[in-house]
Write a protein that holds these residues in place. Sequence first.
Motif, PDB file in Angstrom:
ATOM      1  N   LEU A   1       0.858  -1.190   0.000  1.00 57.16           N
ATOM      2  CA  LEU A   1       0.000   0.000   0.000  1.00 57.16           C
ATOM      3  C   LEU A   1       0.884   1.226   0.000  1.00 57.16           C
ATOM      4  O   LEU A   1       1.660   1.441   0.903  1.00 57.16           O
ATOM      5  CB  LEU A   1      -0.892   0.000   1.234  1.00 57.16           C
ATOM      6  N   LEU A   2       0.788   2.022  -1.051  1.00 55.82           N
ATOM      7  CA  LEU A   2       1.656   3.174  -1.175  1.00 55.82           C
ATOM      8  C   LEU A   2       0.873   4.395  -1.581  1.00 55.82           C
ATOM      9  O   LEU A   2      -0.315   4.352  -1.801  1.00 55.82           O
ATOM     10  CB  LEU A   2       2.748   2.900  -2.227  1.00 55.82           C
ATOM     11  N   LEU A   3       1.594   5.511  -1.749  1.00 58.11           N
ATOM     12  CA  LEU A   3       1.011   6.752  -2.188  1.00 58.11           C
ATOM     13  C   LEU A   3       1.308   6.989  -3.645  1.00 58.11           C
ATOM     14  O   LEU A   3       1.604   6.109  -4.375  1.00 58.11           O
ATOM     15  CB  LEU A   3       1.662   7.867  -1.399  1.00 58.11           C
ATOM     16  N   THR A   4       1.316   8.240  -4.030  1.00 57.68           N
ATOM     17  CA  THR A   4       1.749   8.578  -5.363  1.00 57.68           C
ATOM     18  C   THR A   4       2.352   9.930  -5.307  1.00 57.68           C
ATOM     19  O   THR A   4       1.771  10.824  -4.783  1.00 57.68           O
ATOM     20  CB  THR A   4       0.585   8.695  -6.308  1.00 57.68           C
TER      21      THR A   4
ATOM     22  N   LYS B   1      -6.024  16.342   2.044  1.00 54.10           N
ATOM     23  CA  LYS B   1      -7.250  15.703   2.525  1.00 54.10           C
ATOM     24  C   LYS B   1      -8.390  15.852   1.528  1.00 54.10           C
ATOM     25  O   LYS B   1      -9.330  15.066   1.515  1.00 54.10           O
ATOM     26  CB  LYS B   1      -7.636  16.305   3.881  1.00 54.10           C
ATOM     27  N   PHE B   2      -8.300  16.862   0.696  1.00 53.90           N
ATOM     28  CA  PHE B   2      -9.338  17.111  -0.298  1.00 53.90           C
ATOM     29  C   PHE B   2      -9.394  15.991  -1.330  1.00 53.90           C
ATOM     30  O   PHE B   2     -10.479  15.635  -1.809  1.00 53.90           O
ATOM     31  CB  PHE B   2      -9.066  18.444  -0.994  1.00 53.90           C
ATOM     32  N   TYR B   3      -8.234  15.422  -1.673  1.00 48.74           N
ATOM     33  CA  TYR B   3      -8.171  14.425  -2.741  1.00 48.74           C
ATOM     34  C   TYR B   3      -7.857  13.008  -2.263  1.00 48.74           C
ATOM     35  O   TYR B   3      -7.769  12.091  -3.083  1.00 48.74           O
ATOM     36  CB  TYR B   3      -7.135  14.850  -3.779  1.00 48.74           C
ATOM     37  N   SER B   4      -7.688  12.820  -0.956  1.00 52.80           N
ATOM     38  CA  SER B   4      -7.410  11.489  -0.415  1.00 52.80           C
ATOM     39  C   SER B   4      -8.284  11.234   0.800  1.00 52.80           C
ATOM     40  O   SER B   4      -8.617  12.158   1.547  1.00 52.80           O
ATOM     41  CB  SER B   4      -5.938  11.358   0.002  1.00 52.80           C
ATOM     42  N   LYS B   5      -8.618   9.981   1.028  1.00 51.38           N
ATOM     43  CA  LYS B   5      -9.335   9.625   2.246  1.00 51.38           C
ATOM     44  C   LYS B   5      -9.059   8.154   2.576  1.00 51.38           C
ATOM     45  O   LYS B   5      -8.511   7.405   1.756  1.00 51.38           O
ATOM     46  CB  LYS B   5     -10.842   9.869   2.090  1.00 51.38           C
ATOM     47  N   GLY B   6      -9.439   7.766   3.773  1.00 50.13           N
ATOM     48  CA  GLY B   6      -9.278   6.368   4.169  1.00 50.13           C
ATOM     49  C   GLY B   6      -7.826   5.928   4.181  1.00 50.13           C
ATOM     50  O   GLY B   6      -6.938   6.664   4.600  1.00 50.13           O
ATOM     51  N   ASP B   7      -7.590   4.717   3.720  1.00 42.94           N
ATOM     52  CA  ASP B   7      -6.235   4.155   3.709  1.00 42.94           C
ATOM     53  C   ASP B   7      -5.269   5.008   2.898  1.00 42.94           C
ATOM     54  O   ASP B   7      -4.088   5.133   3.248  1.00 42.94           O
ATOM     55  CB  ASP B   7      -6.256   2.733   3.131  1.00 42.94           C
TER      56      ASP B   7
ATOM     57  N   THR C   1      -9.116   9.596  -3.843  1.00 35.05           N
ATOM     58  CA  THR C   1      -8.437   8.305  -3.855  1.00 35.05           C
ATOM     59  C   THR C   1      -8.584   7.658  -2.487  1.00 35.05           C
ATOM     60  O   THR C   1      -8.344   8.290  -1.457  1.00 35.05           O
ATOM     61  CB  THR C   1      -6.945   8.476  -4.187  1.00 35.05           C
ATOM     62  N   THR C   2      -8.981   6.385  -2.476  1.00 33.48           N
ATOM     63  CA  THR C   2      -9.204   5.674  -1.208  1.00 33.48           C
ATOM     64  C   THR C   2      -8.140   4.616  -0.934  1.00 33.48           C
ATOM     65  O   THR C   2      -7.805   4.365   0.217  1.00 33.48           O
ATOM     66  CB  THR C   2     -10.591   5.007  -1.199  1.00 33.48           C
ATOM     67  N   THR C   3      -7.627   3.983  -1.969  1.00 33.65           N
ATOM     68  CA  THR C   3      -6.560   2.999  -1.797  1.00 33.65           C
ATOM     69  C   THR C   3      -5.579   3.107  -2.960  1.00 33.65           C
ATOM     70  O   THR C   3      -5.953   3.468  -4.075  1.00 33.65           O
ATOM     71  CB  THR C   3      -7.079   1.542  -1.739  1.00 33.65           C
ATOM     72  N   VAL C   4      -4.331   2.784  -2.671  1.00 32.86           N
ATOM     73  CA  VAL C   4      -3.285   2.813  -3.693  1.00 32.86           C
ATOM     74  C   VAL C   4      -2.349   1.619  -3.473  1.00 32.86           C
ATOM     75  O   VAL C   4      -1.896   1.391  -2.349  1.00 32.86           O
ATOM     76  CB  VAL C   4      -2.436   4.101  -3.624  1.00 32.86           C
ATOM     77  N   SER C   5      -2.088   0.863  -4.524  1.00 31.83           N
ATOM     78  CA  SER C   5      -1.072  -0.186  -4.437  1.00 31.83           C
ATOM     79  C   SER C   5      -0.058   0.076  -5.539  1.00 31.83           C
ATOM     80  O   SER C   5      -0.369   0.714  -6.559  1.00 31.83           O
ATOM     81  CB  SER C   5      -1.687  -1.576  -4.600  1.00 31.83           C
ATOM     82  N   SER C   6       1.159  -0.395  -5.352  1.00 33.09           N
ATOM     83  CA  SER C   6       2.193  -0.112  -6.345  1.00 33.09           C
ATOM     84  C   SER C   6       3.170  -1.276  -6.450  1.00 33.09           C
ATOM     85  O   SER C   6       3.338  -2.051  -5.506  1.00 33.09           O
ATOM     86  CB  SER C   6       2.951   1.168  -6.013  1.00 33.09           C
ATOM     87  N   THR C   7       3.803  -1.348  -7.595  1.00 32.29           N
ATOM     88  CA  THR C   7       4.841  -2.345  -7.849  1.00 32.29           C
ATOM     89  C   THR C   7       6.060  -1.643  -8.398  1.00 32.29           C
ATOM     90  O   THR C   7       5.997  -1.032  -9.472  1.00 32.29           O
ATOM     91  CB  THR C   7       4.367  -3.409  -8.871  1.00 32.29           C
ATOM     92  N   GLU C   8       7.165  -1.694  -7.663  1.00 32.52           N
ATOM     93  CA  GLU C   8       8.394  -1.074  -8.118  1.00 32.52           C
ATOM     94  C   GLU C   8       9.110  -1.972  -9.135  1.00 32.52           C
ATOM     95  O   GLU C   8       8.878  -3.174  -9.177  1.00 32.52           O
ATOM     96  CB  GLU C   8       9.322  -0.798  -6.937  1.00 32.52           C
ATOM     97  N   ALA C   9       9.957  -1.356  -9.931  1.00 30.65           N
ATOM     98  CA  ALA C   9      10.696  -2.066 -10.976  1.00 30.65           C
ATOM     99  C   ALA C   9       9.735  -2.848 -11.871  1.00 30.65           C
ATOM    100  O   ALA C   9      10.003  -3.981 -12.286  1.00 30.65           O
ATOM    101  CB  ALA C   9      11.738  -3.007 -10.360  1.00 30.65           C
ATOM    102  N   ALA C  10       8.614  -2.198 -12.183  1.00 26.68           N
ATOM    103  CA  ALA C  10       7.580  -2.853 -12.984  1.00 26.68           C
ATOM    104  C   ALA C  10       8.024  -2.947 -14.447  1.00 26.68           C
ATOM    105  O   ALA C  10       8.252  -1.926 -15.098  1.00 26.68           O
ATOM    106  CB  ALA C  10       6.270  -2.082 -12.879  1.00 26.68           C
ATOM    107  N   LYS C  11       8.124  -4.162 -14.944  1.00 16.08           N
ATOM    108  CA  LYS C  11       8.577  -4.362 -16.312  1.00 16.08           C
ATOM    109  C   LYS C  11       7.631  -3.719 -17.317  1.00 16.08           C
ATOM    110  O   LYS C  11       8.044  -3.240 -18.375  1.00 16.08           O
ATOM    111  CB  LYS C  11       8.724  -5.848 -16.606  1.00 16.08           C
TER     112      LYS C  11
END
Length: 203
Positions: free
Chosen positions: A3-6, A97-103, A190-200
């Motif tokens: 779980l990450l940000l952006t 806070k205007f553009y993000s909430k929750g996790d 945005t409520t949740t964000v997931s990420s993958t580093e070194a994404a091919k």
Amino acid sequence: MALLLTGCGGSDASDTKDSDKTADADAGSGSSKPSASATSDDIDRPQIKLPSDVKNVFEGGTTGDPAKDAVLADNERRINSIDEAITVNAKKYPALKFYSKGDALVSAASYIMSFRDENRSFTGTTRYYDREVTLHKAGAASVTYCMDATQTYPKNGTTGKVDRSVKASPSDYVFYNTRLEKNAEGVWQTTTVSSTEAAKSCM
């Protein structure tokens, strides 16, 4: 996938990678204006202003579908709101806070504090591309996109000294998968964000 940000010219990961090589949503250098996808509306939005040495470039700003374009616009604004909180010395950051909430809000705050606690910032240009929007039922949507943070560099928060010796690496390419929900004001938060580093898929 964690779980990450952006933003932050790069990954919103809570960990630092490549000696803080990466320092996120939307606008030109030092600007609070969103890219082409951020169409105007009647919403009273907080201003976002990035430093002149921080630039986010968003490719594929419009889809031809006004509903999808609105989602992309608020996704961009969220990325910029995180970068603003990291790079701008201010007492309050209302856009966060205007553009993000929750996790997504909790993880964003934690990520930003990791920079504050270590007196770190960043400079440079971050590119966002291969952006895809999927509209769901009940006022929900998802946005997937790639990020290229190879042109960002760590910066000392006090002295302003930039370390340009840090080399780019595969971990500077990140794939994001985000969920957004439309609130009563019409803002896609945005409520949740997931990420993958070194994404091919992003290289």
